[in-house]
Design an enzyme around this catalytic site. Structure first.
Site, PDB file in Angstrom:
ATOM      1  CB  SER A   1      -0.559  -0.052   1.569  1.00 51.02           C
ATOM      2  OG  SER A   1      -1.287   1.296   1.585  1.00 51.02           O
TER       3      SER A   1
ATOM      4  CE1 TYR B   1      -3.498  -2.166   5.775  1.00 45.95           C
ATOM      5  CE2 TYR B   1      -3.291   0.480   5.114  1.00 45.95           C
ATOM      6  CZ  TYR B   1      -3.710  -0.971   4.849  1.00 45.95           C
ATOM      7  OH  TYR B   1      -3.577  -1.332   3.404  1.00 45.95           O
TER       8      TYR B   1
HETATM    9  N1  LIG Z   1      -9.223  -0.319  -0.516  1.00 42.25           N
HETATM   10  C1  LIG Z   1      -7.821   0.436  -0.324  1.00 42.25           C
HETATM   11  O1  LIG Z   1      -8.428   1.662  -0.527  1.00 42.25           O
HETATM   12  C2  LIG Z   1      -6.489  -0.273  -0.097  1.00 42.25           C
HETATM   13  C3  LIG Z   1      -5.700   0.751  -0.421  1.00 42.25           C
HETATM   14  C4  LIG Z   1      -4.216   0.070  -0.516  1.00 42.25           C
HETATM   15  C5  LIG Z   1      -3.774  -1.219  -0.314  1.00 42.25           C
HETATM   16  N2  LIG Z   1      -4.744  -2.426  -0.614  1.00 42.25           N
HETATM   17  C6  LIG Z   1      -4.659  -3.657   0.237  1.00 42.25           C
HETATM   18  O2  LIG Z   1      -4.851  -4.249  -0.635  1.00 42.25           O
HETATM   19  C7  LIG Z   1      -5.000  -5.837  -0.292  1.00 42.25           C
HETATM   20  C8  LIG Z   1      -7.362  -6.257  -0.851  1.00 42.25           C
HETATM   21  O3  LIG Z   1      -7.868  -5.498   0.207  1.00 42.25           O
HETATM   22  P1  LIG Z   1      -9.845  -5.202   0.206  1.00 42.25           P
HETATM   23  O4  LIG Z   1      -9.434  -3.467  -0.151  1.00 42.25           O
HETATM   24  O5  LIG Z   1      -9.529  -6.155  -1.438  1.00 42.25           O
HETATM   25  O6  LIG Z   1      -9.965  -4.946   1.151  1.00 42.25           O
HETATM   26  P2  LIG Z   1     -11.013  -6.102   1.475  1.00 42.25           P
HETATM   27  O7  LIG Z   1     -11.783  -6.494   0.901  1.00 42.25           O
HETATM   28  O8  LIG Z   1     -12.061  -6.037   3.030  1.00 42.25           O
HETATM   29  O9  LIG Z   1      -9.844  -7.680   1.484  1.00 42.25           O
HETATM   30  C9  LIG Z   1      -9.131  -7.928   2.450  1.00 42.25           C
HETATM   31  C10 LIG Z   1      -9.183  -9.184   2.543  1.00 42.25           C
HETATM   32  O10 LIG Z   1      -8.235  -9.569   3.358  1.00 42.25           O
HETATM   33  C11 LIG Z   1      -8.605 -10.791   3.834  1.00 42.25           C
HETATM   34  N3  LIG Z   1      -8.280 -11.166   5.396  1.00 42.25           N
HETATM   35  C12 LIG Z   1      -7.911 -10.442   6.741  1.00 42.25           C
HETATM   36  N4  LIG Z   1      -7.538 -11.109   7.392  1.00 42.25           N
HETATM   37  C13 LIG Z   1      -7.402 -12.473   7.054  1.00 42.25           C
HETATM   38  C14 LIG Z   1      -6.640 -13.980   7.487  1.00 42.25           C
HETATM   39  N5  LIG Z   1      -5.920 -13.786   8.547  1.00 42.25           N
HETATM   40  N6  LIG Z   1      -6.993 -14.726   6.813  1.00 42.25           N
HETATM   41  C15 LIG Z   1      -6.755 -14.769   5.404  1.00 42.25           C
HETATM   42  N7  LIG Z   1      -7.216 -13.875   4.644  1.00 42.25           N
HETATM   43  C16 LIG Z   1      -7.846 -12.397   5.482  1.00 42.25           C
HETATM   44  C17 LIG Z   1      -9.926 -10.584   3.922  1.00 42.25           C
HETATM   45  O11 LIG Z   1     -10.779 -11.803   4.398  1.00 42.25           O
HETATM   46  P3  LIG Z   1     -12.300 -12.360   5.013  1.00 42.25           P
HETATM   47  O12 LIG Z   1     -12.693 -11.580   3.868  1.00 42.25           O
HETATM   48  O13 LIG Z   1     -12.354 -13.667   4.986  1.00 42.25           O
HETATM   49  O14 LIG Z   1     -12.127 -11.702   5.614  1.00 42.25           O
HETATM   50  C18 LIG Z   1     -11.010 -10.132   2.670  1.00 42.25           C
HETATM   51  O15 LIG Z   1     -11.074 -10.968   1.957  1.00 42.25           O
HETATM   52  C19 LIG Z   1      -5.319  -4.932   1.729  1.00 42.25           C
HETATM   53  O16 LIG Z   1      -3.976  -6.237   1.622  1.00 42.25           O
HETATM   54  C20 LIG Z   1      -5.461  -4.252   1.578  1.00 42.25           C
HETATM   55  O17 LIG Z   1      -4.888  -3.803   2.192  1.00 42.25           O
HETATM   56  C21 LIG Z   1      -6.049  -2.041  -0.055  1.00 42.25           C
END
Ligand SMILES: NC(=O)c1ccc[n+]([C@@H]2O[C@H](COP(=O)([O-])OP(=O)(O)OC[C@H]3O[C@@H](n4cnc5c(N)ncnc54)[C@H](OP(=O)(O)O)[C@@H]3O)[C@@H](O)[C@H]2O)c1
Length: 243
Positions: free
Chosen positions: A135, A148
């Site tokens: 990120s 984070y």
């Molecule tokens: N959205 C943003 O603005 C943004 C910006 C920069 C980086 N990111 C990064 O992009 C990635 C994807 O995030 P997203 O935005 O798509 O959000 P998201 O839909 O909330 O996805 C996060 C996922 O991580 C999974 N997770 C959390 N703890 C876990 C564990 N112990 N074991 C296995 N899976 C686990 C969650 O699983 P569950 O479905 O089971 O809860 C969820 O599906 C993340 O690494 C996030 O930090 C996001």
């Protein structure tokens, strides 16, 4: 036909990545907690793109189970995309170490645990691509989300070191740094439209980086310049800003 393993496949970005790679003719394994909920998605991917799509149970925090998890993945993947992450609650994490620990362990320790295993296997085979979703939050610690951010900074440094180590073994390591993305993680947060990506845009950037063998990519692209500015704000000014 390439085999792609997606870790944290229930995430909105991960699903978009799965559809993108499948659309390009790759088989996908969707690995997540409660993987049964991804059966429908896997079936849809199979029918839509005429590729293999399966699910696997995976918990990033079950460090002891990671070796057995990876051992059971057959055939071995050509590409591993690490997407799982946990934004958490910064204010809570400041007073409750359990919350801080979950943020650190999900974004960093869990990534190290599973990628160490993948990296060693890829190194032995002298083939493969590891894609890590980090990120922009890791580029500079901000008061509003530095726990984070620091975990993502550690992940970015880990991926950089892994790339440096594995380049000698023909293994590609790609660091993806999304800015704001409209997903479950950011639901309810005020996101500035022009610099906020849709999951499908991030997936396109991921695939483009894979095809072009790019080492590091910001998504959307303008975050590269925004972060250049943010990283260069002098500390005496930065510390007075509320970011
Ligand atoms: N959205 C943003 O603005 C943004 C910006 C920069 C980086 N990111 C990064 O992009 C990635 C994807 O995030 P997203 O935005 O798509 O959000 P998201 O839909 O909330 O996805 C996060 C996922 O991580 C999974 N997770 C959390 N703890 C876990 C564990 N112990 N074991 C296995 N899976 C686990 C969650 O699983 P569950 O479905 O089971 O809860 C969820 O599906 C993340 O690494 C996030 O930090 C996001």
């Amino acid at each position: 036909m390439k085999d792609v393993l997606i870790l944290g496949a229930a995430s909105d970005i991960a699903k978009a990545v799965a559809y993108k790679f499948a659309g390009e003719g790759c088989n996908v394994v969707l690995a997540a907690r409660n993987a049964a909920r991804l059966t429908e998605t896997a079936t849809d991917i199979k029918i839509r793109h005429q590729v293999e799509a399966t699910t696997a149970e995976f918990d990033a925090l079950d460090f002891a189970g990671h070796a057995a998890f990876y051992e059971a993945i057959k055939p071995k993947p050509d590409v591993v995309v690490l997407v799982f992450g946990y934004l958490g609650d910064q204010k809570k994490a400041q007073i409750d170490f359990a919350e801080a620990e979950q943020i650190i362990d999900t974004n960093y320790t869990g990534a190290v645990s599973i990628l160490n295993i993948v990296a060693n296997e890829f190194e032995r085979r002298r083939a493969g691509t590891i894609i890590g979703i980090s990120s922009v939050a890791g580029d500079r610690g901000r008061g509003s989300n530095y726990i984070y951010g620091s975990a993502k900074a550690a992940l970015t440094a880990y991926l950089s070191g892994l790339r440096n180590r594995l380049a000698k073994s023909n293994v590609q390591v790609i660091t993806v740094k999304p800015g704001f993305v409209r997903t479950k993680m950011t639901q309810g947060l005020p996101l500035p439209g022009p610099v906020t990506a849709k999951p499908a845009q991030v997936a396109d950037d991921v695939f483009k980086a894979y095809r072009k063998r790019t080492d590091q990519v910001y998504s959307l692209w303008m975050w590269r310049y925004l972060m250049l500015i943010i990283r260069n704000i002098p500390e005496p000014i930065f510390k007075k800003m509320s970011l």
